[in-house]
Design a protein around this motif. Structure first.
Motif, PDB file in Angstrom:
ATOM      1  N   ALA A  68      11.339  -3.871   8.304  1.00 21.00           N
ATOM      2  CA  ALA A  68      12.368  -4.973   8.366  1.00 21.00           C
ATOM      3  C   ALA A  68      12.056  -5.241  10.181  1.00 21.00           C
ATOM      4  O   ALA A  68      13.436  -5.323  10.865  1.00 21.00           O
ATOM      5  CB  ALA A  68      13.172  -4.407   8.705  1.00 21.00           C
ATOM      6  N   ARG A  72      15.791 -11.405   7.385  1.00 19.81           N
ATOM      7  CA  ARG A  72      15.645 -12.159   6.543  1.00 19.81           C
ATOM      8  C   ARG A  72      16.035 -13.394   6.958  1.00 19.81           C
ATOM      9  O   ARG A  72      15.547 -14.399   5.837  1.00 19.81           O
ATOM     10  CB  ARG A  72      15.613 -11.842   5.214  1.00 19.81           C
ATOM     11  N   ASP A 111      20.176  -6.885   6.349  1.00 20.21           N
ATOM     12  CA  ASP A 111      18.935  -7.099   8.137  1.00 20.21           C
ATOM     13  C   ASP A 111      20.005  -6.226   8.738  1.00 20.21           C
ATOM     14  O   ASP A 111      20.690  -5.125   8.589  1.00 20.21           O
ATOM     15  CB  ASP A 111      19.057  -7.862   8.538  1.00 20.21           C
TER      16      ASP A 111
END
Length: 192
Positions: A68, A72, A111
């Motif tokens: 991550a 996103r 996130d």
């Protein structure tokens, strides 16, 4: 692999099954790291040095979720510099500003954000989608909760996020075979 570790106490009656639940302040990340096989001492040497330099649980290091690195939500492509809006904020909600105005999905649930930097960096997971208002302000719902109040106008990092971690054991080591293929694995926990 990052695993959330909430500190919650439960006392359950063996007679009635009734339970009392107490949610403590502590919320930590547990990390289990296993590197792919590393061939040769030249490539394994820096990892040996890194692990021994930590001196067991004495040292700390920065680490994030490798899956991550980029949010996103639209924060990956939107201009703007999110900042903490106001001093003295603790807990699960954090007010921020400096976002583009009226953006839906600036950050998405799942996130990460980083508060602080260097030895003060803390890694937080966004629990709800983040939409900015017409003034470019929003509220982040975070895990773990904020335990060290960031200063007003401190930058909220939304990409390449990291937090400070410490090994869970003083014993660190590695394996190798006759073909000089090294295996490294360790566990660490976030520093509150």
């Amino acid at each position: 692999m990052l695993t959330p570790q909430p500190i919650v106490g439960v006392s359950e009656s063996p007679f009635t099954g009734d339970a009392q639940v107490y949610v403590h302040q502590g919320q930590l990340w547990q990390a289990e790291v296993e590197l792919p096989p590393i061939v040769g001492t030249a490539r394994a040497g820096p990892w040996k040095a890194f692990l021994t330099k930590l001196n067991g649980r004495a040292g700390t290091f920065l680490m994030g979720d490798p899956d991550a690195r980029v949010p996103r939500g639209s924060a990956a492509n939107e201009p703007g510099l999110p900042q903490v809006q106001g001093d003295g904020q603790l807990g699960s909600d954090l007010l921020i500003d400096g976002l583009p105005a009226s953006v839906s999905g600036y950050l998405l649930a799942g996130d990460y954000v980083q508060l602080g930097s260097g030895p003060d960096a803390r890694l937080h997971l966004v629990q709800d989608d983040v939409d900015s208002d017409p003034a470019g302000q929003a509220t982040l719902s975070l895990w773990p909760r904020v335990r060290r109040s960031p200063p007003d106008n401190d930058t909220v990092v939304v990409a390449q996020t990291q937090g400070v971690f410490r090994m869970t054991s003083n014993a660190t080591g590695w394996e190798s075979n006759e073909a000089m293929v090294y295996g490294f694995s360790f566990t660490a926990r976030s520093v509150p």
